[in-house]
Design a protein around this motif. Sequence first.
Motif, PDB file in Angstrom:
ATOM      1  N   THR B  37       0.840  -1.207   0.000  1.00  0.00           N
ATOM      2  CA  THR B  37       0.000   0.000   0.000  1.00  0.00           C
ATOM      3  C   THR B  37       0.871   1.252   0.000  1.00  0.00           C
ATOM      4  N   ARG B  38       1.910   1.268   0.783  1.00  0.00           N
ATOM      5  CA  ARG B  38       2.741   2.472   0.863  1.00  0.00           C
ATOM      6  C   ARG B  38       3.678   2.616  -0.332  1.00  0.00           C
ATOM      7  N   SER B  39       3.927   1.516  -1.023  1.00  0.00           N
ATOM      8  CA  SER B  39       4.826   1.610  -2.174  1.00  0.00           C
ATOM      9  C   SER B  39       4.125   2.148  -3.420  1.00  0.00           C
ATOM     10  N   ASN B  40       2.840   2.389  -3.284  1.00  0.00           N
ATOM     11  CA  ASN B  40       2.093   3.010  -4.383  1.00  0.00           C
ATOM     12  C   ASN B  40       2.148   2.158  -5.655  1.00  0.00           C
ATOM     13  N   LEU B  41       1.919   0.865  -5.475  1.00  0.00           N
ATOM     14  CA  LEU B  41       1.945  -0.044  -6.629  1.00  0.00           C
ATOM     15  C   LEU B  41       0.634   0.073  -7.417  1.00  0.00           C
ATOM     16  N   HIS B  42       0.769  -0.103  -8.697  1.00  0.00           N
ATOM     17  CA  HIS B  42      -0.416  -0.097  -9.549  1.00  0.00           C
ATOM     18  C   HIS B  42      -0.447  -1.389 -10.360  1.00  0.00           C
ATOM     19  N   TRP B  43      -1.670  -1.820 -10.690  1.00  0.00           N
ATOM     20  CA  TRP B  43      -1.787  -3.020 -11.503  1.00  0.00           C
ATOM     21  C   TRP B  43      -1.209  -2.753 -12.891  1.00  0.00           C
ATOM     22  N   GLY B  44      -0.558  -3.747 -13.402  1.00  0.00           N
ATOM     23  CA  GLY B  44       0.059  -3.610 -14.708  1.00  0.00           C
ATOM     24  C   GLY B  44       1.515  -3.170 -14.636  1.00  0.00           C
ATOM     25  N   GLU B  45       2.004  -2.980 -13.446  1.00  0.00           N
ATOM     26  CA  GLU B  45       3.391  -2.514 -13.309  1.00  0.00           C
ATOM     27  C   GLU B  45       4.351  -3.704 -13.175  1.00  0.00           C
ATOM     28  N   VAL B  46       5.598  -3.390 -13.482  1.00  0.00           N
ATOM     29  CA  VAL B  46       6.690  -4.343 -13.244  1.00  0.00           C
ATOM     30  C   VAL B  46       7.558  -3.733 -12.152  1.00  0.00           C
ATOM     31  N   ILE B  47       7.647  -4.410 -11.045  1.00  0.00           N
ATOM     32  CA  ILE B  47       8.383  -3.888  -9.895  1.00  0.00           C
ATOM     33  C   ILE B  47       9.598  -4.775  -9.640  1.00  0.00           C
ATOM     34  N   ALA B  48      10.753  -4.131  -9.532  1.00  0.00           N
ATOM     35  CA  ALA B  48      11.976  -4.878  -9.208  1.00  0.00           C
ATOM     36  C   ALA B  48      12.203  -4.820  -7.710  1.00  0.00           C
ATOM     37  N   VAL B  49      12.471  -5.983  -7.141  1.00  0.00           N
ATOM     38  CA  VAL B  49      12.843  -6.046  -5.724  1.00  0.00           C
ATOM     39  C   VAL B  49      14.346  -6.312  -5.689  1.00  0.00           C
ATOM     40  N   SER B  50      15.092  -5.323  -5.250  1.00  0.00           N
ATOM     41  CA  SER B  50      16.544  -5.444  -5.329  1.00  0.00           C
ATOM     42  C   SER B  50      17.167  -5.125  -3.973  1.00  0.00           C
ATOM     43  N   VAL B 159       3.968  -7.867 -11.966  1.00  0.00           N
ATOM     44  CA  VAL B 159       5.165  -8.697 -12.144  1.00  0.00           C
ATOM     45  C   VAL B 159       6.225  -8.208 -11.164  1.00  0.00           C
ATOM     46  N   LEU B 160       6.686  -9.112 -10.336  1.00  0.00           N
ATOM     47  CA  LEU B 160       7.754  -8.785  -9.387  1.00  0.00           C
ATOM     48  C   LEU B 160       9.054  -9.403  -9.895  1.00  0.00           C
ATOM     49  N   LEU B 161      10.041  -8.561 -10.161  1.00  0.00           N
ATOM     50  CA  LEU B 161      11.347  -9.061 -10.611  1.00  0.00           C
ATOM     51  C   LEU B 161      12.250  -9.229  -9.404  1.00  0.00           C
ATOM     52  N   ASP B 162      12.593 -10.459  -9.139  1.00  0.00           N
ATOM     53  CA  ASP B 162      13.572 -10.713  -8.064  1.00  0.00           C
ATOM     54  C   ASP B 162      14.939 -10.391  -8.661  1.00  0.00           C
ATOM     55  N   ALA B 163      15.373  -9.140  -8.477  1.00  0.00           N
ATOM     56  CA  ALA B 163      16.505  -8.608  -9.241  1.00  0.00           C
ATOM     57  C   ALA B 163      17.844  -8.923  -8.595  1.00  0.00           C
ATOM     58  N   GLY B 173      21.642  -3.192 -12.282  1.00  0.00           N
ATOM     59  CA  GLY B 173      21.226  -1.913 -12.869  1.00  0.00           C
ATOM     60  C   GLY B 173      20.301  -2.078 -14.062  1.00  0.00           C
ATOM     61  N   PRO B 174      20.682  -2.877 -15.085  1.00  0.00           N
ATOM     62  CA  PRO B 174      19.823  -3.046 -16.248  1.00  0.00           C
ATOM     63  C   PRO B 174      18.443  -3.603 -15.910  1.00  0.00           C
ATOM     64  N   VAL B 175      18.396  -4.559 -14.980  1.00  0.00           N
ATOM     65  CA  VAL B 175      17.108  -5.135 -14.605  1.00  0.00           C
ATOM     66  C   VAL B 175      16.245  -4.077 -13.923  1.00  0.00           C
ATOM     67  N   ASP B 180       9.218  -0.533 -13.543  1.00  0.00           N
ATOM     68  CA  ASP B 180       8.545   0.750 -13.314  1.00  0.00           C
ATOM     69  C   ASP B 180       8.921   1.335 -11.953  1.00  0.00           C
ATOM     70  N   GLY B 181       9.380   0.499 -11.099  1.00  0.00           N
ATOM     71  CA  GLY B 181       9.772   0.984  -9.775  1.00  0.00           C
ATOM     72  C   GLY B 181      10.615  -0.066  -9.075  1.00  0.00           C
ATOM     73  N   VAL B 182      11.329   0.368  -8.055  1.00  0.00           N
ATOM     74  CA  VAL B 182      12.241  -0.536  -7.345  1.00  0.00           C
ATOM     75  C   VAL B 182      11.907  -0.505  -5.862  1.00  0.00           C
ATOM     76  N   ILE B 183      11.788  -1.687  -5.297  1.00  0.00           N
ATOM     77  CA  ILE B 183      11.717  -1.811  -3.831  1.00  0.00           C
ATOM     78  C   ILE B 183      13.085  -2.309  -3.380  1.00  0.00           C
ATOM     79  N   LEU B 184      13.710  -1.530  -2.521  1.00  0.00           N
ATOM     80  CA  LEU B 184      15.069  -1.875  -2.091  1.00  0.00           C
ATOM     81  C   LEU B 184      15.000  -2.557  -0.726  1.00  0.00           C
ATOM     82  N   VAL B 185      15.629  -3.716  -0.635  1.00  0.00           N
ATOM     83  CA  VAL B 185      15.654  -4.461   0.627  1.00  0.00           C
ATOM     84  C   VAL B 185      17.004  -4.227   1.297  1.00  0.00           C
TER      85      VAL B 185
END
Lengths: 346, 234
Positions: B37-50, B159-163, B173-175, B180-185
């Motif tokens: 909810t706080r990451s402001n995700l939208h349907w149809g997005e590709v999010i990288a978790v890096s 789509v969640l990219l386990d980057a 970097g390329p991934v 559309d956005g990156v969640i940094l762990v």
Amino acid sequence: VSARLLETFFRHWLLILAPLVLLPLVVTILTLQAPAQFESTAGVWVERSTYVDVISDVSPYITPAQSQANRLAELLRSPAFVTDVATRSGLLGARSNDSLRRVFQDGIDIVPSGDHYIILRFRAFAPDDAARLLSATISAFNARTKADQGIQSRVAIALYQNRLAEAQDHLAKANTALSAYLAGNPALRGSTGYVTPVGALDSKFGELQHATQTAQADADRARTMLDRAQLDSAAAQVGQELGFQVTDPPQLPTGPSIQLRKVLIYPAAAFIGGLFGSLMLLLLLALGDQAVRRETDLPSRVPVTVVLPRFGPARSWRRTSSGAVRRAIGPTAITGGGRPAGGSPA
Amino acid sequence: MATLIGQRAAPGQRPDARSLRGETSAVADEILRGLYTRSNLHWGEVIAVSSAVNGEGRTSVSLGLATTMSHDFPDRQLLVVETDVTRPVFAADVGLERAPGLSDCIAAGRVLAAAIRPTSLANVCLMPAGEVAERSERILGSPNLKLVVDELRTGFDLVLLDAPPLLSNSDGGPVAALSDGVILVVRAGSTRVEQAEQALARVGGPRLRGVVLNGAVSSVPGWLQRLTRSDGRP
């Protein structure tokens, strides 16, 4: 900073507290396991260490006991004196010079008690050694004191003899001058020998009379001091030891002494050292920890979205590998399958 | 994340979705709910978790996020793609066959249906990395990667990219750039502050959707934390 220190402390509390606990523990064990020591005690009554007050550098505000205690402590730093004591005790060949010096530095206590009384304590690993070394120390100190006093008394006798001679010379000159003045002025003294009113008013006559009286007093004082110095010298020579009396001779200790200094001070010092070590360790660990641990460790412009805590006890976390998480997601892994049933691509 | 799930699954035994739901901590679910909810995700997005380096919990966060979202949105299709082709873990940890996977799709220039693996959760699919590639930069640097990602974007609601990690792997970097956005762990107690700052700088401000501080635990006893807390909160 305090939060980071607290965090560091509770994360490494075993390591940080180790010096604080182990150091006093080890020191206490070592102290208690150290060989027992025996203590011999003696009491000595002393006088001031010099006869000649005018040439002494001893402060009049220091008691004879303090003065002699300081003197003995200084003598014990002298290898020659230590060798003398060792010779008297019969330990000269048995111990090395360094060993003997350490024995004297650590084993003896010199405590002034009152103006003239000194308590001497000597500790050794054998009761016989303690008594012998203490006796030897007192004997050597007494001999040194007597020798010094003998030298000083001779110096004092010579000094007071010179002073007496000078005083007597002044007295003779004053008497001669007075007699000559009276001879030249017979009106100053009547037929009965008493001073006439004319003589009482003569200033020159009064001055000569005063000089004569002063010279007489100086001569008397010098004679008294000379007599006292001669008496002390004679007393020292005949062994009366007026200025150094062993009132409580050294006794052979019957049991090991309880050394409060070792039992209390050493562990306390180790505790303080351990505390310092623990604090230094805490600071080093806190300063050396560059890892992100809380939200505040990240740049302020980057808000942390969520904080995922570590659930459960840390040990079970370590036991459980990250693979277990992924396995537990539980894919059915239908190999060769296409889209999931009911899947509706956007 | 390990204790989100509970005990390790016995060899050869894979918990189904029901048991997974029962074992998952409600607290962790709520936290991960807060993440999407706080990451402001939208349907149809590709999010990288890096992350900055390896071992910070990217895969666990990706899978946990997908699991929680699958519970909350049962009618939405979610896909977790393993893009770290040099250190693939899905095959070993989740029990998927390694191939076909992402690298095979890129080599073919299209999405291979066989690379998308269904799971016990009806609306969550996984795509493994494929066979280990010695020259990963050739694969992830290929223009086909964008084609594959675009095709996946059209096929799934999220789509969640386990980057790959941003600092220790040049593919990170390329991934991340394809998403559309990156969640940094960031692994608490492991990632150094300077590493986190460098990773944040590489992601860039606008692309960053959120930061997950993973495995945060305070060693200070609770009573002392309450005592020293200045705001008076219990």
